[in-house]
Scaffold this motif. Structure first.
Motif, mmCIF file in Angstrom:
data_model
loop_
_atom_site.group_PDB
_atom_site.id
_atom_site.type_symbol
_atom_site.label_atom_id
_atom_site.label_comp_id
_atom_site.label_asym_id
_atom_site.label_seq_id
_atom_site.Cartn_x
_atom_site.Cartn_y
_atom_site.Cartn_z
ATOM 1 N N SER A 70 -35.015 69.144 -4.191
ATOM 2 C CA SER A 70 -36.200 69.520 -3.830
ATOM 3 C C SER A 70 -35.965 69.882 -2.308
ATOM 4 O O SER A 70 -36.376 71.165 -2.061
ATOM 5 N N LEU A 71 -35.503 69.178 -1.575
ATOM 6 C CA LEU A 71 -35.422 69.504 0.039
ATOM 7 C C LEU A 71 -34.216 70.531 0.042
ATOM 8 O O LEU A 71 -34.563 71.357 1.103
ATOM 9 N N CYS A 72 -33.175 70.615 -0.728
ATOM 10 C CA CYS A 72 -32.272 71.818 -0.640
ATOM 11 C C CYS A 72 -32.881 73.079 -0.890
ATOM 12 O O CYS A 72 -32.747 74.186 -0.104
ATOM 13 N N LEU A 85 -33.314 76.399 1.421
ATOM 14 C CA LEU A 85 -32.817 77.833 1.099
ATOM 15 C C LEU A 85 -34.086 78.830 1.223
ATOM 16 O O LEU A 85 -33.755 79.880 1.744
ATOM 17 N N LEU A 86 -35.266 78.239 0.803
ATOM 18 C CA LEU A 86 -36.374 79.237 0.520
ATOM 19 C C LEU A 86 -36.874 79.615 1.989
ATOM 20 O O LEU A 86 -37.297 80.564 2.347
ATOM 21 N N HIS A 87 -37.147 78.305 2.739
ATOM 22 C CA HIS A 87 -37.991 78.486 4.192
ATOM 23 C C HIS A 87 -37.354 78.902 5.315
ATOM 24 O O HIS A 87 -37.574 79.512 6.238
ATOM 25 N N GLN A 88 -35.986 78.113 5.132
ATOM 26 C CA GLN A 88 -35.430 78.408 6.423
ATOM 27 C C GLN A 88 -34.033 79.421 6.403
ATOM 28 O O GLN A 88 -33.463 79.753 7.486
ATOM 29 N N LEU A 144 -25.480 77.162 5.462
ATOM 30 C CA LEU A 144 -25.696 77.560 4.106
ATOM 31 C C LEU A 144 -24.643 76.775 3.095
ATOM 32 O O LEU A 144 -25.164 76.259 2.044
ATOM 33 N N ARG A 145 -23.470 76.696 3.806
ATOM 34 C CA ARG A 145 -22.294 76.056 2.730
ATOM 35 C C ARG A 145 -22.905 74.509 2.762
ATOM 36 O O ARG A 145 -22.602 73.928 1.637
ATOM 37 N N MET A 146 -23.471 74.013 3.810
ATOM 38 C CA MET A 146 -23.603 72.486 3.515
ATOM 39 C C MET A 146 -24.737 72.308 2.531
ATOM 40 O O MET A 146 -24.642 71.182 1.713
#
Length: 216
Positions: free
Chosen positions: A61-63, A67-70, A77-79
């Motif tokens: 959920s955090l990932c 991805l969507l907001h930040q 991005l790779r992390m």
């Protein structure tokens, strides 16, 4: 905005470390339960699986939020994308700890002290790989990740030894055939744990270098 992003990345790292600790403990309990035919400890490893599943959902959920907001780029991005891949393998390691523990309970009920010597070595070597893969992620350690990748051949060789031991055991003790098959299944689970540790390390390498040996 960047401060919020950095805070979320730190939370992601902390959550990954927590999940790593959870699967390490589950495997440790599964191994100790197997060695001592400790059904109570085996049940603890089985119960831990649901907590590991919840941790996977939390990190996923955090990932997705990141991805969507930040909309991270480059190394960030790779992390995040690597973490999404890694938690799948980490969750499956938790599954295998539960699988090993379920077989341990059956072995304990049968009250037959049947063992494969090579299992102790497999348990040790897969633990080394698991701890190494998590450490590599936490410390962004490319060399540590590479060590895990190279260690896989050792576990694969030990699995072949386990199969030979099972054949010998069945030949000597025909009435132990069912228990021998159970122990071979445990050996297979250890081999799979090693494979998942390799996958985690490959994603660590990707998160650092942007290169991955496999196509996904």
């Amino acid at each position: 905005m960047r401060d919020v992003f950095e805070s979320q990345l730190k939370t992601l790292k902390d959550d990954m470390i927590e999940m790593g600790s959870m699967i390490e403990k589950a495997i440790e309990n599964a191994i100790r339960a197997l060695n001592n035919r400790d059904t109570e400890l085996a049940r603890a490893a089985i119960e831990a699986d649901s907590e590991i599943d919840e941790q996977e959902k939390k990190i996923e959920s955090l990932c997705l939020k990141l991805l969507l907001h930040q909309q991270p780029v480059a190394s960030d991005l790779r992390m995040v994308s690597s973490a999404l891949k890694m938690i799948t393998d980490m969750e499956r390691i938790g599954d295998h700890a539960a699988d090993i523990s379920e077989i341990t309970i059956c072995l304990a009920k049968n009250n037959k002290n049947v063992n494969l010597k090579v299992l102790h070595e497999m348990a040790k070597e897969t633990t080394v790989m698991l701890v190494g893969s998590i450490d590599a992620y936490v410390n962004k350690d490319l060399d540590r990740a590479q060590e895990v990748l190279e260690h896989d051949d050792i576990v694969d060789s030990l699995f072949l030894e386990a199969k030979k031991e099972v054949i010998q055991l069945i030949r000597k003790e025909e009435d132990h055939g069912e228990e021998a098959a159970d122990l071979l299944m445990i050996a297979k689970y250890f081999e799979r744990i090693g494979d998942h540790a390799v996958n985690i390390s490959e994603w660590v390498v990707f998160s650092i270098t942007g290169k991955h040996d496999k196509n996904y």
